[in-house]
Design an enzyme around this catalytic site. Structure first.
Site, PDB file in Angstrom:
ATOM      1  N   LYS A 204       7.119   5.212   9.565  1.00  0.00           N
ATOM      2  CA  LYS A 204       6.075   6.223   9.766  1.00  0.00           C
ATOM      3  C   LYS A 204       5.677   6.215  11.226  1.00  0.00           C
ATOM      4  CE  LYS A 204       3.844   9.494   7.730  1.00  0.00           C
ATOM      5  NZ  LYS A 204       4.574  10.577   7.081  1.00  0.00           N
ATOM      6  N   SER A 407       6.785  14.430   3.821  1.00  0.00           N
ATOM      7  CA  SER A 407       5.481  13.792   3.728  1.00  0.00           C
ATOM      8  C   SER A 407       4.625  14.553   2.707  1.00  0.00           C
ATOM      9  CB  SER A 407       4.820  13.710   5.103  1.00  0.00           C
ATOM     10  OG  SER A 407       3.990  12.575   5.180  1.00  0.00           O
TER      11      SER A 407
END
Length: 613
Positions: A204, A407
């Protein structure tokens, strides 16, 4: 009392009357100008409904301007008043529909694909249009591509035409794909800015620019895998369509300096010699060439043609409503809580559309068309829950991924009955983070401090001037970790996978659609049309109509939209210059935090993904 003193009130009175009249005149002028613009929009809309006269045997001028999008961004009155930039955008569906209708239209003799004003287009969108061009050519009619210069996106589409024309002063040479970040760690440390970070997932990398000076190896590997897949699909698509040797485009670019010396720096000549274009024609030569193919217009100075937007107003038929309907709900842009206009995904706005489809008695299946890199975690779950309500009511839901569904964009798709993507879709990025810079150390440099009292350890625990207290930090980290676990559990349930197995392919990493299918995050590869067919099959309906669910638009909004369309249509297209690319980079790196409004400051957003227009 003197004569002068008696005159003074009269002078003052006349002065204020003059000011008042001037203000009234100015107000009338402003109102009149706005009224004229509205009347012009109404007249334009009325005339446009009649449609143009189609020139029999003439050309369909397919001239998309601006970025290729799944849904146009809507500008409100506030945007106009603030002088915000009008976006140039072309709907992918409009381009595809025009080609499909023209294929069987005897009045259309050929298609002229004018790509001079085409802007940004991610590969999955380009591939859909390329397929539509190939389908059109089955009619036996020709497609001629024209441009003074072909952008990288434009070249991919042009390659699928029968003939590609280029101005002798232009170019039709791609550059390749790249992903770069700007990193601020040293700058922030130098100015004593504290970066309070809460995240889960080693891939991330949305927060890396604030914590590092360079790209992490994990981020580098993930991005390189995406770019390699895109570059292979891009070059293979052009080489196959143009009958070029496999690998010839990459070989040319790998040896770019020598290739340029051999053509004496002439990019148009390089484009021709490498087989990327067929003819080099000046504007006058090109015009005569097209006039010979399509005939002359009434004035005799151009070829007979009808622009595709005008053509659609005549040729496109309204939906034939059937007892079986497949509803298509479009979700494009950043995901935010609450209401949002088209071009952005507001949780309540999108839920309203899903509910409208769910409560329609003729709707047998729902397709959620996604083009989003995510946003608010809370909003993403609200949207997913509404889709789950449709499934609980017996309505199958198919998620159809466009260019990007990562996401939060993946979160809303996770529990659909089926997930469809293209091979070059960017998806995954299953991770979550929270980020808040604070300036307590910066302020202390100048002798500025903050102090006070609170009733609990968490009251006032987060402040840009005081930073984040340890107790509050633990709370936030728990929220992030809980959100990540919720994300994993949601995906595991929807994909029928073990939570640990999801974790192995999650941790914020991005995947192509093809790779995501191999690891179980995607069910099938196919475009929107294939997704719609799959939804109908799940609902066991054969005779169905397709309903593109759109929000209700007021008369004022329609007029403003039409006015925007008129103004935008007259604007020149801004080319993809280094300055425009820098602007996009700044928007991508620094613009997104201010647009996010999750109540818990927890975000599922893919900043690694390409910037959507």
């Amino acid at each position: 009392m003197s004569t002068d003193s008696r005159r003074k009130p009269g002078i003052v009175s006349r002065f204020f009357r003059f000011v008042w009249r001037s203000m009234r005149v100015l107000n009338t002028l402003v109102f009149s100008l706005f009224s004229v613009l509205l009347i012009a929009a109404i007249i334009y809309a009325a005339i446009s409904q009649r449609g143009p006269k189609l020139p029999t045997g003439g050309a369909l001028l397919l001239n998309p301007a601006g970025s290729l999008v799944e849904q146009r961004t809507v500008m409100g009155a506030a945007d106009w008043l603030q002088g915000n930039k009008l976006p140039q955008q072309a709907l992918v569906k409009d381009v595809i529909d025009a080609l499909a209708l023209a294929r069987d239209d005897s009045k259309i003799g050929l298609v002229v694909l004018d790509l001079d004003r085409l802007g940004h287009g991610l590969l999955p969108k380009l591939e859909r249009i390329a397929d539509a061009i190939i389908d059109f050519k089955t009619s036996g009619k020709k497609v001629i591509a024209i441009a003074d210069n072909y952008s990288q996106s434009g070249l991919f589409l042009a390659a699928h035409a029968d003939e590609v024309l280029l101005n002798p002063e232009g170019m039709a040479v791609p550059q390749g794909f790249s992903m770069y970040n700007t990193y601020f760690r040293e700058f922030l440390e130098e100015h004593d800015v504290t970066v309070n970070l809460f995240k889960v997932g080693k891939y991330k990398s949305a927060v890396d620019p604030f914590l590092r000076d360079n790209m992490s190896e994990e981020d580098r590997a993930a991005r390189k895998a995406i770019l390699d897949a895109w570059w292979e699909a891009y070059t293979t698509g052009i080489e196959s369509a143009r009958n070029m040797d496999t690998g010839s485009i990459d070989a040319m670019l790998q040896n770019a300096p020598e290739e340029m010396r051999m053509v004496e720096g002439n990019l148009a000549r390089l484009s021709l010699e490498k087989g990327l274009v067929d003819r080099l024609l000046t504007d006058a030569e090109r015009r005569r060439y097209l006039m010979d193919m399509a005939g002359e217009d009434a004035e005799g100075d151009h070829f007979r043609r009808v622009a595709y937007q005008e053509y659609l107003r005549v040729a496109r038929q309204p939906e034939e409503r059937k007892s079986g309907r497949v509803a298509v709900v479009t979700a494009v842009g950043n995901i935010v809580d609450g209401e949002a206009p088209a071009g952005e995904i507001g949780s309540q706005s999108l839920i309203r559309l899903i509910r409208q489809a769910r409560t329609d008695e003729d709707v047998k299946a729902i397709v959620l068309r996604i083009d989003s890199g995510g946003g608010s975690k809370s909003a993403s779950e609200l949207i997913r829950s509404e889709l789950q309500a449709a499934q609980d009511a017996g309505i199958p839901v198919v998620a159809s991924m466009g260019s990007v569904a990562a996401s939060g964009g993946y979160w809303i798709a996770a529990t659909a009955d089926e997930i469809w993507a293209t091979a070059t879709t960017i998806t995954g990025s299953i991770g979550i983070f929270g980020l808040m810079p604070s300036f307590e150390n910066t302020l202390a440099r100048y002798g500025i401090y903050s102090d006070g009292v609170a009733t609990t350890p968490v009251a006032g625990g987060a402040s840009v001037t005081r930073g984040i207290t340890p107790v509050y930090g633990e709370v936030l980290q728990s929220i992030i970790e809980g959100g990540y676990q919720q994300f994993l559990t949601t995906v595991a349930k929807g994909r029928d996978m073990d939570v640990d197995a999801v974790h192995e392919v999650a941790q914020g990493r991005i995947w192509t659609g093809a790779a995501a299918r191999q690891i179980g995050l995607v069910d099938e590869l196919g475009d929107l049309e294939a997704s719609i067919s799959a939804a109908a099959s799940l609902a066991a309906v054969e005779d169905y109509s397709v309903w593109y669910v759109k929000p209700e638009v007021s008369v004022q909004e329609r007029l403003l939209s039409k006015l925007t369309e008129i103004v935008v249509g007259g604007l020149p297209q801004v080319s993809d210059t280094p300055l425009s690319r820098m602007n996009k980079l700044i928007r991508q790196e620094l613009g997104f935090p201010g647009r996010l409004n999750d109540p818990k400051n927890a975000y599922v957003i893919c900043v690694d993904c390409p910037l959507l227009p």
